[in-house]
Design an enzyme around this catalytic site. Structure first.
Site, PDB file in Angstrom:
ATOM      1  N   GLU A   1      35.689  34.896  33.294  1.00  0.00           N
ATOM      2  CA  GLU A   1      35.679  36.504  33.138  1.00  0.00           C
ATOM      3  C   GLU A   1      36.116  36.933  31.873  1.00  0.00           C
ATOM      4  O   GLU A   1      37.276  36.359  31.515  1.00  0.00           O
ATOM      5  CB  GLU A   1      36.559  37.012  34.255  1.00  0.00           C
ATOM      6  CG  GLU A   1      36.047  37.052  35.718  1.00  0.00           C
ATOM      7  CD  GLU A   1      36.872  37.869  36.815  1.00  0.00           C
ATOM      8  OE1 GLU A   1      37.509  38.987  36.336  1.00  0.00           O
ATOM      9  OE2 GLU A   1      36.861  37.476  37.774  1.00  0.00           O
TER      10      GLU A   1
ATOM     11  N   GLU B   1      41.500  34.322  40.610  1.00  0.00           N
ATOM     12  CA  GLU B   1      42.901  34.851  40.153  1.00  0.00           C
ATOM     13  C   GLU B   1      44.153  34.688  41.104  1.00  0.00           C
ATOM     14  O   GLU B   1      44.708  35.664  41.342  1.00  0.00           O
ATOM     15  CB  GLU B   1      42.736  36.496  39.807  1.00  0.00           C
ATOM     16  CG  GLU B   1      41.678  36.457  38.713  1.00  0.00           C
ATOM     17  CD  GLU B   1      41.742  37.815  37.905  1.00  0.00           C
ATOM     18  OE1 GLU B   1      41.365  37.862  36.899  1.00  0.00           O
ATOM     19  OE2 GLU B   1      42.354  38.856  38.905  1.00  0.00           O
TER      20      GLU B   1
HETATM   21  C1  BG6 Z   1      39.451  40.514  37.639  1.00  0.00           C
HETATM   22  C2  BG6 Z   1      38.876  40.539  38.957  1.00  0.00           C
HETATM   23  O1  BG6 Z   1      41.013  41.072  37.594  1.00  0.00           O
HETATM   24  O2  BG6 Z   1      39.244  41.503  36.675  1.00  0.00           O
HETATM   25  C3  BG6 Z   1      37.480  41.181  39.004  1.00  0.00           C
HETATM   26  O3  BG6 Z   1      38.808  39.134  39.179  1.00  0.00           O
HETATM   27  C4  BG6 Z   1      37.564  42.605  38.236  1.00  0.00           C
HETATM   28  O4  BG6 Z   1      37.337  41.384  40.062  1.00  0.00           O
HETATM   29  C5  BG6 Z   1      37.926  42.227  36.828  1.00  0.00           C
HETATM   30  O5  BG6 Z   1      36.570  43.217  38.582  1.00  0.00           O
HETATM   31  C6  BG6 Z   1      37.844  43.547  35.642  1.00  0.00           C
HETATM   32  O6  BG6 Z   1      38.840  44.417  36.528  1.00  0.00           O
HETATM   33  P1  BG6 Z   1      38.448  45.889  36.940  1.00  0.00           P
HETATM   34  O7  BG6 Z   1      39.733  46.406  37.403  1.00  0.00           O
HETATM   35  O8  BG6 Z   1      38.130  46.464  35.418  1.00  0.00           O
HETATM   36  O9  BG6 Z   1      37.194  45.757  37.769  1.00  0.00           O
END
Ligand code: BG6
Length: 471
Positions: free
Chosen positions: A366, A174
């Protein structure tokens, strides 16, 4: 009638985590401290001088000691790919040493071997919000040009070491999130409110040069590997059809597209040059930087959790609660328990936007739902979580991936976020769970660390086995 979607035969189904959110063992195996070890409240919270006991990431889910059991569970679901990151500070504990830490290198040999044993391809992020702390404190992270050489040494070391094991690489997680989180994303120790735009964009320039340099090194050292950039995607809609809102959206989208444009086209876009002119920013480019930037990526990867809206009307500018990159809430969408607005069609939209713009293969690395799970006992007497809400979320999003494939978008794969429960990046909680696998650990530090298959575990297994036909 339900439509059946045609996922490509070699579609890379799997899951994703990051070292700092899962491994724990923060001071074992010769590892140095990383920025995460002093951020007990997550990306938005304050940082501490030293690691503190309330920091859930110090133990994480103890993947460092339990990776064999975890990879076996991934294999049981039929994973083709497993995305994780290498903790830079396991390899170069301070970041500026000349020689790597052999014990750290050996750990990832073991982890990747374990994946390959089951035919799971590792997909490896070089830098996922875990800059060695020394580089942050001593050099102010990516503000300092010396970071390029440190990163190149690290990348060269791991490319050489894992060249026979890892064929898919990502340079920075990101990368555009540095705009919001300079410390976590860019290792920049200067507090955000004291960081000038000049220093921020100079830091970004250094990261972009380092990323392009890693692409070049990867192609030289592992000719049969593919390397991509990784963008936090958040499709942005105008709150109203007012042209002022539409232009606001265009400018906001530019601020994020900038990162993809640089990785795919290798040159500063006109809209950024205008932004620099109007904000008194002058990027210091050294000889050779432009040539390096022209080493463009093989594919574009991105995270997708939510969309957002923008408005030019100051009276309507209320930040969406929990919405990481700003914007205003969309009145048509519901939100997760953490305020992230759920928009499956936004995934089809963003896939089309990226593909129209870049004509490069895309990889969704993701996507997922952070939710509170309750461990119960199933009919078979086994402990489980009846996470129908997660199945619904993932199913709805994968249907939109199917739609994008119908649109002709070239998609390499899908790795859902936190395929096993990990510590949250934004809030540093374990209560915010994403996994197909429940980990018995809680925010008060209690728990056995035992793993349990959730209902979604069996659902995802079926999705993979049918190559998306069971959606
Ligand atoms: C992304 C990141 O922003 O979202 C991850 O690359 C992160 O590291 C994921 O865990 C989900 O966000 P969160 O804050 O719910 O863990």
């Amino acid at each position: 009638m339900n439509q059946t979607y045609s996922f490509p035969e070699n579609f890379l189904w799997g899951g994703a985590i990051a070292a700092n959110q899962a491994e724990g063992a923060y001071n074992q195996g010769g590892k140095g401290l990383s920025t995460q070890d002093v951020a007990p409240k997550g990306v938005m919270g304050p940082i501490t001088d030293e690691p503190t006991a309330d920091n859930m990431k110090l133990i994480g889910i103890d993947l460092y000691h339990r990776y064999q059991e975890d990879v076996k569970l991934f294999a049981e679901m039929g994973f083709k790919v497993f995305r994780t990151s290498i903790a830079w500070s396991r390899i170069f504990p301070k970041g500026d040493e000349l020689e790597p830490n052999e014990e750290g290198l050996q750990f990832y040999d073991n982890l990747f071997d374990e994946c390959l044993k089951y035919g799971i391809e590792p997909l490896v992020t070089l830098s996922h919000y875990e800059t060695p702390l020394h580089l942050a404190k001593e050099y102010d992270g990516w503000v300092n040009r010396k970071m390029i050489a440190f990163y190149e040494r690290y990348a060269t070391t791991v490319f050489n070491r894992y060249k026979n094991k890892v064929k898919y690489w990502l340079t920075f997680n990101e990368i555009n999130s540095i705009l919001e989180f300079p410390f976590m994303s860019g290792g920049i120790y200067t507090p955000k409110d004291k960081l000038s735009k000049q220093d921020l964009y100079q830091a970004i320039h250094h990261e972009l040069v380092a990323s392009a340099s890693a692409v070049k090194l990867c192609h030289e050292i592992i000719p049969d590997a593919q390397i991509g950039c990784m963008i936090l995607s958040m499709p942005t809609y105008p709150l109203t059809p007012n042209p002022d809102d539409v232009i606001k959206v265009m400018e906001y989208e530019h601020s994020n597209y900038f990162f993809g444009d640089m990785h795919v086209r290798g040159r500063y876009p006109g809209y950024m040059k205008r932004y620099f002119r109007e904000n008194g920013i002058e990027i210091h480019m050294e000889e050779g930087d432009q040539e390096t930037l022209l080493n463009t990526v093989d594919f574009v990867s991105f995270s997708y959790y939510m969309s957002t809206c923008q408005t030019a009307d100051p009276a309507k500018q209320i930040a969406g609660e929990g919405n990481l990159m700003g914007g205003v809430p969309n009145p048509y969408l519901a939100a997760s328990e953490w305020g992230w607005q759920i928009d499956p069609q936004g995934l089809r939209y963003v896939l089309n936007m990226f593909y129209d713009r870049y004509q490069k293969p895309l990889f969704i690395v993701e996507n997922g739902l952070g939710a509170v799970d309750e461990l119960t006992t199933g009919a078979d007497g086994e402990k489980t979580v009846e996470d129908d809400y997660r199945i619904q979320y993932l199913n709805d999003h994968l249907v939109q991936v199917g739609e994008a494939l119908e649109d002709g978008v070239d998609i390499m794969g899908y790795t859902s976020w936190g395929c096993i429960d990990v510590v949250s990046a934004s809030s540093a909680q374990l209560k915010k769970r994403y996994g197909f696998i429940y980990v018995d650990r809680h925010d008060d530090g209690s728990g056995t660390l035992e793993r349990y298959r959730k209902k979604s575990f069996h659902w995802y297994k079926e999705i993979i086995a049918s190559n998306g036909k069971s959606l």
